[in-house]
Write a protein that holds these residues in place. Structure first.
Motif, mmCIF file in Angstrom:
data_model
loop_
_atom_site.group_PDB
_atom_site.id
_atom_site.type_symbol
_atom_site.label_atom_id
_atom_site.label_comp_id
_atom_site.label_asym_id
_atom_site.label_seq_id
_atom_site.Cartn_x
_atom_site.Cartn_y
_atom_site.Cartn_z
ATOM 1 N N THR A 1 -1.927 2.738 -10.265
ATOM 2 C CA THR A 1 -2.633 1.682 -9.520
ATOM 3 C C THR A 1 -2.244 0.307 -10.007
ATOM 4 O OG1 THR A 1 -4.469 1.846 -11.063
ATOM 5 C CG2 THR A 1 -4.600 3.181 -9.071
ATOM 6 N N GLU B 1 1.719 9.422 -5.716
ATOM 7 C CA GLU B 1 2.170 10.769 -5.370
ATOM 8 C C GLU B 1 3.214 11.257 -6.369
ATOM 9 O OE1 GLU B 1 3.564 10.422 -1.420
ATOM 10 O OE2 GLU B 1 1.565 10.461 -0.504
ATOM 11 N N SER C 1 0.831 -1.207 0.000
ATOM 12 C CA SER C 1 0.000 0.000 0.000
ATOM 13 C C SER C 1 0.861 1.251 0.000
ATOM 14 C CB SER C 1 -0.932 -0.012 1.217
ATOM 15 O OG SER C 1 -1.781 -1.130 1.188
ATOM 16 N N THR C 2 1.911 1.225 0.790
ATOM 17 C CA THR C 2 2.815 2.375 0.846
ATOM 18 C C THR C 2 3.504 2.583 -0.495
ATOM 19 O OG1 THR C 2 3.199 1.952 3.198
ATOM 20 C CG2 THR C 2 4.786 3.353 2.064
ATOM 21 N N GLN D 1 0.987 4.063 -2.907
ATOM 22 C CA GLN D 1 0.729 5.465 -2.564
ATOM 23 C C GLN D 1 1.901 6.343 -3.006
ATOM 24 O OE1 GLN D 1 -0.035 6.098 1.568
ATOM 25 N NE2 GLN D 1 -0.156 8.318 1.366
ATOM 26 N N THR D 2 3.108 5.839 -2.825
ATOM 27 C CA THR D 2 4.286 6.600 -3.241
ATOM 28 C C THR D 2 4.293 6.797 -4.755
ATOM 29 O OG1 THR D 2 5.529 5.685 -1.387
ATOM 30 C CG2 THR D 2 6.801 6.660 -3.182
#
Length: 692
Positions: A558, A532, A524-525, A528-529
Motif C-alpha cells: 500500500t 497481487e 490504483s491499478t 492493485q498489481t
C-alpha cells in the motif's frame, strides 16, 4: 436584382422570370453552389436527365444557364413560370421559330390523342403519348425487332437472323433487335460469305486441288501435321546431336505405365534415311490408324503408288499441294453468318429484303424525330414548373433556410436520443464524406438506414441543439423519409464537436477531469498489481515450505496508495490554506468590493473558456457537409440561432400534462419564491423586534 441574407450569407432572390433573366447576367462567383451530383436531389428523374446534358451525373453552371436560357427563349408568356402545375396553355409556346413550331405541332398532336378539347397541354398526356409510342415495334430507339416487320414473314426472319448473327441490341420493349450498324454488317457478311463460298466449289482447281475430296484430305493433313512436323524436327536434332536425341526418339521410360510412354513418344521410329514409316512395326501403335488413313488418302493422291514411308521433302510437297486450300480457308469472310442455312442466305441475297429492312429503319428514324419532339415538350413542362425551385436549391439555398420547406437534397428526419435531426442527406461513401465534413466543426452523426424490402444506405445529420447525450456508434433510432415512411436506423459513427455553448465551455474542464481520473485509475491499478504480486509471492513461499522470515521483506503493497493519499492530503491542506487566506482577505472588504472581486475571478477563469467556446460555435459551417457529398459550395453556410433550432428540435412536453419537467421546474420556482418571501417576512420581523 435583389439579394437577401440567409444564414450568414447573401444570396440571389429567385421568384419569377425576371429573376431568371437576372441570373443569366450574374457572375457565377455569387452563386451558392456551382456543381452538385444529380443523385443529391430528390427530383423528377426526367427533369434531372434533361438538365444533365453531358450525362456525367453532375449539374454544372453552364447546364443551368443553358436550361434557363432555353426556357425563356421558348415561352411567349413567362408570367406563370414556377407555378405548381404540370400543364401550360398551348398559347404560351413561342412560335416565331422552327423549334417553337415543332413544339406547337407536338402539343397539338398530344391534345388530339388525349385531350381534343383542351387548350392546355399537360405532362401526364405527353408521357402517355410517349409511352404508347415506345410500346410499338417502331419506337424510335434505332433498334429493329422482328415484330416491326408485321406480316412480312421474310423480313421478320431476316431481322431474327441478323440478331442471331450479330448478337443484337436491346430494344426499349425489352426484346433483342438490331441497330442500323448491325444490320449493315449482317448484309455485308452475307455478300462476303457467299462470294467466299463460291470460290470453294469442287470445280475450282485454284482453291480445291483435289476437287470435292479437298476438305476431307485437308482435315486429315491438319490432324497429323503437328505430330509429323515434330517427328522430322527430332530427326534433324538426331543428326545434329545423336547422343542427346536418342531419349527423345524413344518411348519415355520414366512414364508411369506403357500407355503413357507411348503417348509421349514420336509417331514412329525414323528409318535409316530419316524418313517417316507409314506402316510396320516402326510406327507407334497409338498412331498407326491415323498414319494409315493419311497414307491411303492424302499421300497416295499426292505421291501416287503404294508409299510405305515419306521423306521430309515429300511431306513439304504434300503441304504445298494443300497450300491454296489453306489460304482459301484463312481468307474466309462473313463468318458471322456461316451457321445460317446457305439456302436462306442465297434467298435473301437474291431478294429485296435488305432494302425493305432499310426502309423500316428509315421509318424508325421518323419515329425517333417524333420521340425527340415529345422529349422537348416534356422538358418545357418540367422546366416551367420545376426550374425555379431547383435554382433555389442550387444557385441559391433559400429553401434550405426556409423552416416550412424541405430542400431537394434532404432525405428525411432522424428521431434519436429524444430529439429530431431534421437535416439528413444521403452519402454514398461515409469515410470519404467524414474526411471533408470534419472541417464543419459540427457534431455529425452517420446512420445506416435499412428500408423494409430495400437496400440499406447511409445518411449524415448534424446535431446543433442540446448536448451529446447518448449519440454514439450503436445507438438506434427511427428514420422518417420525405414521404413519412418509417425505417430502422442505427448510428455507425460520429464526428465529435461541441453541440452547444455549455458543452464548449465545459469541454476543457471535462478533459482535465478525465485526465485526473485517468491518473487516479493508473495509480490504483499499479497499487492493485503490487498487492497481487505480494500475495502471490507469499502463497508461493508457504506452498514451497520456505520460512516467511527467510524471504526478503517486500515493500508494503500500500506504499503507492499511501503516497497517493499523502499527496492528496497535502494538496487539500494547501487548498484549505489558500481558501482561508482568500476568505480572510474578503472579510476586510465591503460588499461591493467582494462582488467585484468574485466577478473578476469568474471572468479570469471562465472568460477565455467562454470566448473560445463562442468562437468554435461561430465557426461551424454546414458547407463541408454538402462538399463531402460532392457539392461545390461558394457561400458560407454558418449556423444562426434560428437555424440551429430548426436543424435539431426537442419537442416540449404538453402544457396540460402532469409530472413533466416543465411542471417540476414550475413547482421548484414557486417554492423558491415562497421561501424568499418567508425569509423576507422573518427578517423584517426580526428587524422590527430589534428596533423595538
Amino acid at each position: 436584382m435583389k439579394f437577401a441574407r440567409y444564414g450568414k450569407s447573401y444570396q440571389l432572390v429567385i421568384r419569377n422570370a425576371d429573376d431568371l433573366r437576372v441570373l443569366l447576367t450574374l457572375d457565377e462567383s455569387h452563386w451558392a453552389a456551382t456543381s452538385a451530383p444529380t443523385a443529391a436531389f430528390l427530383e423528377d428523374p426526367a427533369f434531372l436527365a434533361h438538365l444533365d446534358t453531358d450525362k456525367n451525373g453532375r449539374v454544372m453552371t453552364d447546364e443551368v444557364l443553358a436550361a434557363t436560357r432555353w426556357l425563356l427563349d421558348t415561352l411567349a408568356d413567362t408570367s406563370k413560370i414556377g407555378e405548381p402545375k404540370d400543364e401550360i396553355p398551348v398559347s404560351f409556346i413561342r412560335t416565331d421559330g422552327p423549334a417553337g413550331q415543332a413544339l406547337l405541332t407536338t402539343a397539338t398532336y398530344v391534345n388530339e390523342q388525349c385531350n381534343p378539347d383542351g387548350k392546355s397541354v399537360s405532362l401526364a398526356h405527353v408521357r402517355s403519348c410517349m409511352a404508347d409510342l415506345r410500346a410499338k415495334p417502331l419506337n424510335g430507339d434505332g433498334i429493329l425487332i422482328a415484330d416491326a416487320a408485321g406480316n412480312d414473314a421474310e423480313l421478320a426472319a431476316y431481322i431474327s437472323a441478323a440478331v442471331a448473327a450479330t448478337g443484337g441490341s436491346p430494344d426499349l420493349s425489352g426484346k433483342q433487335g438490331v441497330s442500323s450498324a448491325q444490320l449493315a454488317a449482317f448484309r455485308q457478311a452475307i455478300t462476303d460469305f457467299l462470294a467466299w463460298k463460291d470460290r470453294g466449289t469442287p470445280d475450282n482447281g485454284e482453291t480445291m486441288p483435289f476437287g470435292a475430296d479437298t476438305p476431307s484430305l485437308y482435315a486429315s493433313f491438319v490432324s497429323n501435321a503437328q505430330a509429323i512436323d515434330h517427328f522430322f524436327f527430332l530427326v534433324g536434332f538426331d543428326r545434329f546431336a545423336p547422343d542427346q536425341a536418342a531419349k527423345f526418339l524413344a518411348a519415355d521410360g520414366a512414364a508411369a505405365d506403357p500407355d503413357a510412354a507411348l503417348a509421349a513418344a514420336p509417331v514412329a521410329k525414323p528409318l535409316e534415311d530419316g524418313s517417316l514409316p507409314l506402316c510396320g512395326d516402326n510406327v507407334n501403335p497409338k498412331a498407326r490408324a491415323a498414319l494409315a488413313a493419311l497414307r491411303d488418302g492424302l499421300v497416295k493422291r499426292v505421291l501416287g503408288g503404294e508409299p510405305v514411308a515419306i521423306s521430309e521433302a515429300q511431306w513439304q510437297t504434300i503441304r504445298e499441294r494443300l497450300a491454296p486450300y489453306a489460304a482459301y480457308l484463312a481468307d474466309k469472310k462473313g463468318a458471322i453468318v456461316e451457321a445460317l442455312p446457305e439456302a436462306d442466305l442465297r434467298g435473301w441475297a437474291a431478294s429485296d429484303v435488305a432494302a425493305r429492312a432499310d426502309a423500316l429503319q428509315t421509318a424508325d428514324e421518323v419515329v425517333a424525330k417524333r420521340v425527340a419532339a415529345f422529349a422537348d415538350l416534356e422538358r418545357l413542362l418540367l422546366y416551367h414548373r420545376r426550374l425555379i425551385r431547383f435554382l433555389n436549391n442550387f444557385t441559391a439555398l433559400t429553401e434550405f433556410y426556409n423552416p416550412k420547406a424541405t430542400a431537394l437534397f434532404e432525405r428525411g428526419r432522424l428521431l434519436i436520443d429524444g430529439r429530431w435531426l431534421n437535416l439528413c442527406m444521403e452519402v454514398p461513401d461515409p469515410a470519404a464524406h467524414a474526411a471533408v465534413a470534419k472541417a464543419s466543426g459540427i457534431f455529425t452523426v452517420y446512420a445506416k438506414i435499412t428500408p423494409s424490402g430495400g437496400a440499406p444506405y447511409t445518411i449524415v445529420a448534424p446535431a446543433t441543439v442540446g448536448s451529446r447525450g447518448k449519440l454514439q456508434a450503436g445507438k438506434r433510432g427511427v428514420f422518417f423519409d420525405v414521404r413519412n415512411h418509417e425505417h430502422d436506423a442505427i448510428v455507425t459513427s460520429v464526428i465529435e464537436n461541441p453541440i452547444s455553448l455549455m458543452e464548449a465551455v465545459l469541454a476543457p474542464f471535462k478533459n482535465i477531469a478525465n485526465m485526473l481520473l485517468g491518473k487516479i485509475d493508473a495509480l490504483s491499478t499499479q497499487a492493485q498489481t503490487g498487492l497481487e504480486k505480494a500475495a502471490d509471492s507469499a502463497v508461493t513461499d508457504v506452498m514451497s515450505g520456505k520460512s516467511v522470515t527467510d524471504s526478503k521483506p517486500a515493500a508494503p503493497p500500500t506504499q503507492n496508495m499511501g503516497n497517493l493519499f499523502m499527496g492528496v492530503s497535502v494538496s487539500i491542506a494547501a487548498l484549505s490554506s489558500g481558501f482561508a487566506f482568500f476568505a480572510k482577505s474578503l472579510s476586510g472588504m465591503s460588499v461591493r468590493a467582494r462582488c467585484l472581486t468574485g466577478l473578476s475571478a469568474l471572468l479570469i477563469v471562465f472568460g477565455p473558456v467562454i470566448l473560445a467556446g463562442v468562437i468554435k460555435l461561430l465557426r461551424q459551417d454546414i458547407g463541408p457537409l454538402l462538399e463531402g457529398a460532392g457539392w461545390s459550395i461558394n457561400r458560407s453556410m454558418g449556423l444562426t440561432w434560428h437555424l440551429r433550432r430548426q436543424l435539431t428540435v426537442r419537442k416540449p412536453y404538453p402544457r396540460e400534462a402532469d409530472g413533466t419537467p416543465r411542471r417540476r421546474r414550475r413547482t421548484i420556482l414557486l417554492s423558491l419564491i415562497n421561501l424568499a418571501l418567508l425569509a423576507g417576512i422573518i427578517w423584517t420581523c426580526i428587524r422590527l423586534w430589534i428596533g423595538e
